[in-house]
Design a protein around this motif. Structure first.
Motif, mmCIF file in Angstrom:
data_model
loop_
_atom_site.group_PDB
_atom_site.id
_atom_site.type_symbol
_atom_site.label_atom_id
_atom_site.label_comp_id
_atom_site.label_asym_id
_atom_site.label_seq_id
_atom_site.Cartn_x
_atom_site.Cartn_y
_atom_site.Cartn_z
ATOM 1 N N TRP A 55 0.822 -1.197 0.000
ATOM 2 C CA TRP A 55 0.000 0.000 0.000
ATOM 3 C C TRP A 55 0.860 1.252 0.000
ATOM 4 N N ILE A 56 0.220 2.369 -0.297
ATOM 5 C CA ILE A 56 0.802 3.687 -0.080
ATOM 6 C C ILE A 56 -0.152 4.428 0.854
ATOM 7 N N THR A 57 0.391 5.322 1.657
ATOM 8 C CA THR A 57 -0.475 5.977 2.639
ATOM 9 C C THR A 57 0.034 7.363 2.996
ATOM 10 N N LEU A 58 -0.879 8.212 3.413
ATOM 11 C CA LEU A 58 -0.531 9.506 4.016
ATOM 12 C C LEU A 58 -0.697 9.370 5.515
ATOM 13 N N TYR A 59 0.166 8.571 6.059
ATOM 14 C CA TYR A 59 1.300 8.944 6.827
ATOM 15 C C TYR A 59 2.281 9.703 5.926
ATOM 16 N N GLY A 60 2.232 11.020 5.991
ATOM 17 C CA GLY A 60 3.101 11.819 5.161
ATOM 18 C C GLY A 60 2.648 13.266 5.148
ATOM 19 N N SER A 61 3.201 14.047 4.213
ATOM 20 C CA SER A 61 2.947 15.488 4.172
ATOM 21 C C SER A 61 2.741 15.952 2.740
ATOM 22 N N VAL A 62 1.904 16.983 2.588
ATOM 23 C CA VAL A 62 1.729 17.663 1.306
ATOM 24 C C VAL A 62 1.936 19.153 1.555
ATOM 25 N N GLY A 120 15.155 4.829 1.749
ATOM 26 C CA GLY A 120 14.762 3.477 1.387
ATOM 27 C C GLY A 120 14.588 2.514 2.535
ATOM 28 N N PRO A 121 14.423 1.241 2.210
ATOM 29 C CA PRO A 121 14.121 0.239 3.238
ATOM 30 C C PRO A 121 15.147 0.178 4.360
ATOM 31 N N GLU A 122 16.430 0.461 4.045
ATOM 32 C CA GLU A 122 17.460 0.355 5.089
ATOM 33 C C GLU A 122 17.281 1.409 6.172
ATOM 34 N N VAL A 123 16.512 2.452 5.908
ATOM 35 C CA VAL A 123 16.233 3.492 6.909
ATOM 36 C C VAL A 123 14.942 3.187 7.655
ATOM 37 N N ASN A 124 14.010 2.477 6.999
ATOM 38 C CA ASN A 124 12.741 2.072 7.595
ATOM 39 C C ASN A 124 11.973 3.268 8.145
ATOM 40 N N VAL A 125 11.525 4.116 7.228
ATOM 41 C CA VAL A 125 10.789 5.327 7.602
ATOM 42 C C VAL A 125 9.318 4.982 7.823
ATOM 43 N N HIS A 126 8.788 5.371 8.974
ATOM 44 C CA HIS A 126 7.365 5.156 9.259
ATOM 45 C C HIS A 126 6.739 6.486 9.679
ATOM 46 N N GLY A 127 5.692 6.881 8.954
ATOM 47 C CA GLY A 127 4.936 8.081 9.311
ATOM 48 C C GLY A 127 5.694 9.371 9.184
ATOM 49 N N PRO A 128 6.363 9.651 8.043
ATOM 50 C CA PRO A 128 7.175 10.873 7.943
ATOM 51 C C PRO A 128 6.337 12.142 7.935
ATOM 52 N N CYS A 129 6.825 13.146 8.658
ATOM 53 C CA CYS A 129 6.266 14.496 8.605
ATOM 54 C C CYS A 129 7.342 15.418 8.065
ATOM 55 N N VAL A 130 7.021 16.139 6.987
ATOM 56 C CA VAL A 130 7.949 17.092 6.385
ATOM 57 C C VAL A 130 7.387 18.495 6.561
ATOM 58 N N LEU A 131 8.232 19.423 6.970
ATOM 59 C CA LEU A 131 7.849 20.823 7.088
ATOM 60 C C LEU A 131 9.038 21.695 6.705
ATOM 61 N N ARG A 132 8.746 22.953 6.372
ATOM 62 C CA ARG A 132 9.826 23.886 6.057
ATOM 63 C C ARG A 132 10.310 24.557 7.337
ATOM 64 N N HIS A 133 11.598 24.852 7.352
ATOM 65 C CA HIS A 133 12.179 25.557 8.493
ATOM 66 C C HIS A 133 11.542 26.944 8.590
ATOM 67 N N PRO A 134 11.179 27.382 9.801
ATOM 68 C CA PRO A 134 10.549 28.707 9.922
ATOM 69 C C PRO A 134 11.481 29.861 9.593
ATOM 70 N N ASP A 135 12.785 29.615 9.633
ATOM 71 C CA ASP A 135 13.755 30.656 9.282
ATOM 72 C C ASP A 135 14.127 30.507 7.806
ATOM 73 N N PRO A 136 13.695 31.423 6.940
ATOM 74 C CA PRO A 136 13.974 31.281 5.502
ATOM 75 C C PRO A 136 15.456 31.353 5.167
ATOM 76 N N ASN A 137 16.294 31.804 6.113
ATOM 77 C CA ASN A 137 17.730 31.872 5.875
ATOM 78 C C ASN A 137 18.427 30.542 6.102
ATOM 79 N N GLU A 138 17.706 29.562 6.633
ATOM 80 C CA GLU A 138 18.272 28.231 6.856
ATOM 81 C C GLU A 138 18.251 27.446 5.550
#
Length: 425
Positions: A55-62, A120-138
């Motif tokens: 399956w694919i799932t959003l456990y994730g971010s848009v 990939g699988p060697e990292v075994n990512v579960h439920g990733p949340c992606v966000l942008r850094h609040p400091d645009p200079n980062e």
């Protein structure tokens, strides 16, 4: 209150009435949830490649693309092979409806030199949340990642070996290339669901699932922790737990919107509990999303008594048994966009999740409506100061009429602005 912009680009304060913070007195009034409308092209994204075979799932971010151009999606996939084959994948869209996978050689898969796998699988990512850094200079840490994984995938990290699962963080300049590949240990404990992280203006708040053993019964709850630098996490606490063990909190997605924190709480309605060869405790049931609200991100309350905000579809549909939501809401085209994953299968049958979209007019989460249509309803707001701009009321008075009265801080009607002076809407 939430901050919006009008057509002239000016700040407009909007009261959503998700709680009673702005209300002094209400009589014959009830909160009515507005139901998001599912997009007619759903599901928008389905499993297509070997690493997505289960399956694919959003456990994730848009997120919107840089400069609010296009859309970017980071989602979780599970292959048809070993349970360990959990990956974070990536897709892009010009309009948020038609999605295409961006293929690269960042993470090859057996038999496939190019994939859309970022970790990939060697990292075994579960439920990733992606966000942008609040400091645009980062620039080097422009994108931030928070996820769950097993400790035994990281034998080089002795400090995580005392607990089977941890949450981890990583950063990226572009959302594609993440460092460190194995992540940085953040918090101990199992959170095999979608993670959600927000910036409240002074700190990050991470929302994770907790799993407790209550006299032999597995109990899912929501926990949180804070960080000022996304590296060092503290103040871990349990936030939410249902008093009913048959109504458990599976996932919590949070969006910081103006002065509010808006939460979508995926609630697992357990119908049966039994044992299998693989699981000593196996729960069967359905999962839908309820609406929550907070003023500080830590003290939460249900909206509309916990009624379903994003309900399940009718039997036989692809999202008729289980729904989880992306780690945050999107606000686009004067609408609220809610990306979500769903399945029409039971847990025992195996969730064949797909990804879809539900939409709602912007800020129309709830309506204050008369409880009894045969008598007058009244809402009195707490005293507030207003600038020279107009005070606007969004309402549907097709079934009656609305009158407005302005009062002094002492509660006395102002001359010329009494109810009798008002032209009914």
């Amino acid at each position: 209150m939430s901050d919006n912009r009008d057509e002239n680009g000016e700040n407009v304060k909007t009261e959503l009435f998700l709680d009673d913070e702005a209300i002094s007195i209400a009589d014959n009034v009830v909160r009515r949830l507005e139901t998001p409308h599912r997009h007619p092209q759903n599901p928008l994204l389905v499993g297509q490649y070997p690493w997505e075979a289960s399956w694919i799932t959003l456990y994730g971010s848009v997120l919107r693309g840089e400069g609010d151009v296009g859309f970017r999606m980071w989602y979780m996939a599970l292959s048809g092979g070993a349970r360990a084959d959990q990956t974070m994948c990536y897709a892009e869209s010009d309009d948020g409806i038609e999605w295409h996978r961006s293929m690269s050689s960042i993470s090859p898969y057996p038999g496939c030199e190019k994939t859309n796998i970022l970790l990939g699988p060697e990292v075994n990512v579960h439920g990733p949340c992606v966000l942008r850094h609040p400091d645009p200079n980062e620039c080097q840490n422009r994108y931030l990642l928070f996820y769950d994984s097993y400790s035994h995938y990281r034998p080089e990290e002795p400090r995580v070996q005392n607990t089977a699962r941890w949450t981890y963080t990583a950063t990226s300049p572009d959302g594609f290339h993440w460092q460190p590949r194995q992540g940085r240990p953040a918090l101990a404990g199992k959170s095999d669901t979608g993670q959600s992280v927000v910036w409240d203006g002074r700190r990050f708040i991470a929302y994770m699932r907790g799993v407790l053993d209550d006299s032999g019964t597995r109990v899912r709850c929501v926990r949180a922790a804070t960080s000022v630098d996304f590296l060092h996490w503290e103040n871990e606490t349990e936030l939410l737990r249902s008093p009913d063990p048959r109504e458990q909190y599976h996932q919590f997605s949070v969006t910081h919107y103006g002065d509010l924190f808006i939460g979508l709480l995926s609630t697992f309605h357990i119908a049966d509990i039994y044992s299998t060869a693989e699981y000593p405790i196996f729960e069967e049931g359905t999962c839908d999303a309820q609406l929550m609200v907070s003023r500080d991100g830590l003290r939460w309350q249900q909206v509309a008594d916990g009624s379903s905000f994003l309900p399940l579809s009718s039997a036989g549909e692809w999202d008729s048994r289980w729904i989880t939501t992306a780690s945050q809401l999107l606000f686009h085209d004067d609408q609220i966009w809610i990306y979500y994953a769903g399945t029409g299968r039971t847990r025992a049958e195996g969730h064949d999740c797909k990804i879809g979209l539900a939409q709602l007019p912007r800020d129309r989460f709830v309506a204050l409506a008369p409880k009894d249509l045969e008598r007058e309803a009244m809402v009195e707001l707490k005293p507030r100061r207003s600038g020279p701009e107009d005070l606007l009321l969004n309402a549907d008075a097709a079934g009656g009429e609305i009158c407005v009265e302005l009062c002094s801080f002492s509660g006395s009607p102002l001359a010329g602005f009494t109810r009798e002076d008002c032209r009914p809407i």
